[in-house]
Design a protein around this motif. Structure first.
Motif, PDB file in Angstrom:
ATOM      1  N   PHE A  65       0.842  -1.193   0.000  1.00  0.00           N
ATOM      2  CA  PHE A  65       0.000   0.000   0.000  1.00  0.00           C
ATOM      3  C   PHE A  65       0.877   1.242   0.000  1.00  0.00           C
ATOM      4  O   PHE A  65       1.844   1.326   0.742  1.00  0.00           O
ATOM      5  CB  PHE A  65      -0.897  -0.008   1.247  1.00  0.00           C
ATOM      6  CG  PHE A  65      -1.994   1.006   1.198  1.00  0.00           C
ATOM      7  CD1 PHE A  65      -3.205   0.700   0.605  1.00  0.00           C
ATOM      8  CD2 PHE A  65      -1.814   2.267   1.737  1.00  0.00           C
ATOM      9  CE1 PHE A  65      -4.229   1.637   0.560  1.00  0.00           C
ATOM     10  CE2 PHE A  65      -2.831   3.208   1.699  1.00  0.00           C
ATOM     11  CZ  PHE A  65      -4.043   2.892   1.105  1.00  0.00           C
ATOM     12  N   SER A  66       0.564   2.216  -0.845  1.00  0.00           N
ATOM     13  CA  SER A  66       1.334   3.459  -0.933  1.00  0.00           C
ATOM     14  C   SER A  66       0.458   4.651  -0.553  1.00  0.00           C
ATOM     15  O   SER A  66      -0.490   4.970  -1.268  1.00  0.00           O
ATOM     16  CB  SER A  66       1.873   3.664  -2.348  1.00  0.00           C
ATOM     17  OG  SER A  66       2.413   4.960  -2.499  1.00  0.00           O
ATOM     18  N   GLU A  67       0.796   5.300   0.551  1.00  0.00           N
ATOM     19  CA  GLU A  67       0.071   6.510   0.958  1.00  0.00           C
ATOM     20  C   GLU A  67       0.248   7.614  -0.085  1.00  0.00           C
ATOM     21  O   GLU A  67      -0.653   8.417  -0.297  1.00  0.00           O
ATOM     22  CB  GLU A  67       0.552   6.999   2.324  1.00  0.00           C
ATOM     23  CG  GLU A  67       0.205   6.079   3.470  1.00  0.00           C
ATOM     24  CD  GLU A  67      -1.282   6.053   3.816  1.00  0.00           C
ATOM     25  OE1 GLU A  67      -2.021   6.980   3.437  1.00  0.00           O
ATOM     26  OE2 GLU A  67      -1.696   5.087   4.468  1.00  0.00           O
ATOM     27  N   VAL A  68       1.412   7.665  -0.742  1.00  0.00           N
ATOM     28  CA  VAL A  68       1.668   8.692  -1.753  1.00  0.00           C
ATOM     29  C   VAL A  68       0.730   8.516  -2.935  1.00  0.00           C
ATOM     30  O   VAL A  68       0.092   9.464  -3.393  1.00  0.00           O
ATOM     31  CB  VAL A  68       3.143   8.668  -2.217  1.00  0.00           C
ATOM     32  CG1 VAL A  68       3.364   9.585  -3.410  1.00  0.00           C
ATOM     33  CG2 VAL A  68       4.065   9.048  -1.070  1.00  0.00           C
TER      34      VAL A  68
ATOM     35  N   HIS B 179      -2.053   6.646  -3.055  1.00  0.00           N
ATOM     36  CA  HIS B 179      -3.454   6.408  -2.713  1.00  0.00           C
ATOM     37  C   HIS B 179      -4.359   7.638  -2.753  1.00  0.00           C
ATOM     38  O   HIS B 179      -5.560   7.504  -2.975  1.00  0.00           O
ATOM     39  CB  HIS B 179      -3.573   5.727  -1.357  1.00  0.00           C
ATOM     40  CG  HIS B 179      -4.951   5.219  -1.082  1.00  0.00           C
ATOM     41  ND1 HIS B 179      -5.500   4.182  -1.809  1.00  0.00           N
ATOM     42  CD2 HIS B 179      -5.896   5.611  -0.203  1.00  0.00           C
ATOM     43  CE1 HIS B 179      -6.740   3.962  -1.380  1.00  0.00           C
ATOM     44  NE2 HIS B 179      -6.998   4.804  -0.406  1.00  0.00           N
ATOM     45  N   ALA B 180      -3.808   8.828  -2.571  1.00  0.00           N
ATOM     46  CA  ALA B 180      -4.646  10.033  -2.652  1.00  0.00           C
ATOM     47  C   ALA B 180      -5.397  10.001  -3.980  1.00  0.00           C
ATOM     48  O   ALA B 180      -4.807   9.718  -5.023  1.00  0.00           O
ATOM     49  CB  ALA B 180      -3.782  11.281  -2.551  1.00  0.00           C
TER      50      ALA B 180
ATOM     51  N   HIS C 289       0.073  17.970  -7.011  1.00  0.00           N
ATOM     52  CA  HIS C 289       0.096  16.501  -6.951  1.00  0.00           C
ATOM     53  C   HIS C 289       1.277  15.924  -7.722  1.00  0.00           C
ATOM     54  O   HIS C 289       1.869  14.926  -7.299  1.00  0.00           O
ATOM     55  CB  HIS C 289      -1.236  15.935  -7.441  1.00  0.00           C
ATOM     56  CG  HIS C 289      -2.341  16.128  -6.455  1.00  0.00           C
ATOM     57  ND1 HIS C 289      -2.468  15.378  -5.315  1.00  0.00           N
ATOM     58  CD2 HIS C 289      -3.354  17.029  -6.414  1.00  0.00           C
ATOM     59  CE1 HIS C 289      -3.506  15.776  -4.616  1.00  0.00           C
ATOM     60  NE2 HIS C 289      -4.062  16.792  -5.267  1.00  0.00           N
TER      61      HIS C 289
ATOM     62  N   HIS D 150       0.747  -1.139  -5.309  1.00  0.00           N
ATOM     63  CA  HIS D 150      -0.409  -0.520  -4.657  1.00  0.00           C
ATOM     64  C   HIS D 150      -1.708  -1.137  -5.177  1.00  0.00           C
ATOM     65  O   HIS D 150      -2.613  -1.446  -4.385  1.00  0.00           O
ATOM     66  CB  HIS D 150      -0.400   0.995  -4.892  1.00  0.00           C
ATOM     67  CG  HIS D 150      -1.500   1.706  -4.190  1.00  0.00           C
ATOM     68  ND1 HIS D 150      -1.518   1.894  -2.823  1.00  0.00           N
ATOM     69  CD2 HIS D 150      -2.644   2.263  -4.656  1.00  0.00           C
ATOM     70  CE1 HIS D 150      -2.622   2.538  -2.486  1.00  0.00           C
ATOM     71  NE2 HIS D 150      -3.320   2.783  -3.574  1.00  0.00           N
TER      72      HIS D 150
ATOM     73  N   ASP E 160      -1.309  -7.043   5.616  1.00  0.00           N
ATOM     74  CA  ASP E 160      -0.546  -6.540   4.482  1.00  0.00           C
ATOM     75  C   ASP E 160       0.098  -7.626   3.695  1.00  0.00           C
ATOM     76  O   ASP E 160       0.617  -8.514   3.868  1.00  0.00           O
ATOM     77  CB  ASP E 160       0.529  -5.544   4.941  1.00  0.00           C
ATOM     78  CG  ASP E 160      -0.126  -4.256   5.438  1.00  0.00           C
ATOM     79  OD1 ASP E 160      -1.296  -4.018   5.127  1.00  0.00           O
ATOM     80  OD2 ASP E 160       0.556  -3.513   6.149  1.00  0.00           O
TER      81      ASP E 160
END
Length: 106
Positions: free
Chosen positions: A9-12, A14-15, A50, A92, A106
């Protein structure tokens, strides 16, 4: 034979807008800034913000070039996923697929 990426999972990425940007870039070599902006129906500053996050993470690269169709000094900006960006996006998407399949870890 291509192996499936390890889910990560990538927080970067995922937006929502960044995920959509990466999705647009996923199957092409590169896209013009204006094409991305118009496809997402957002303004230039919001897209730039972004893209900066994705660039700072090493996930996209920007290339600027003069436009032969323009008489002024403005330049075209081309955007592409880097190899690291492609790997992060695929990982992701694999993580999202696991979540959708009901995986709890995960």
């Amino acid at each position: 034979m291509t192996t499936a990426p390890e889910p990560a999972f990538s927080e970067v990425i995922h937006a929502p807008l960044r995920l959509r940007i990466c999705g647009l870039l996923r199957r092409v070599d590169e896209l013009d800034f204006a094409v991305i902006r118009d496809a997402l129906q957002i303004d230039d500053p919001r897209l730039s913000k972004h893209l900066k996050v994705l660039t700072d993470a090493g996930y996209v690269a920007l290339r600027k070039e003069s436009s032969p169709a323009r008489a002024d000094a403005r330049r075209l900006t081309w955007v592409r996923l880097t190899p690291a960006g492609t790997a992060a996006l695929e990982a992701h998407l694999a993580a999202l697929a696991r979540i959708a399949d009901g995986a709890l870890s995960d």
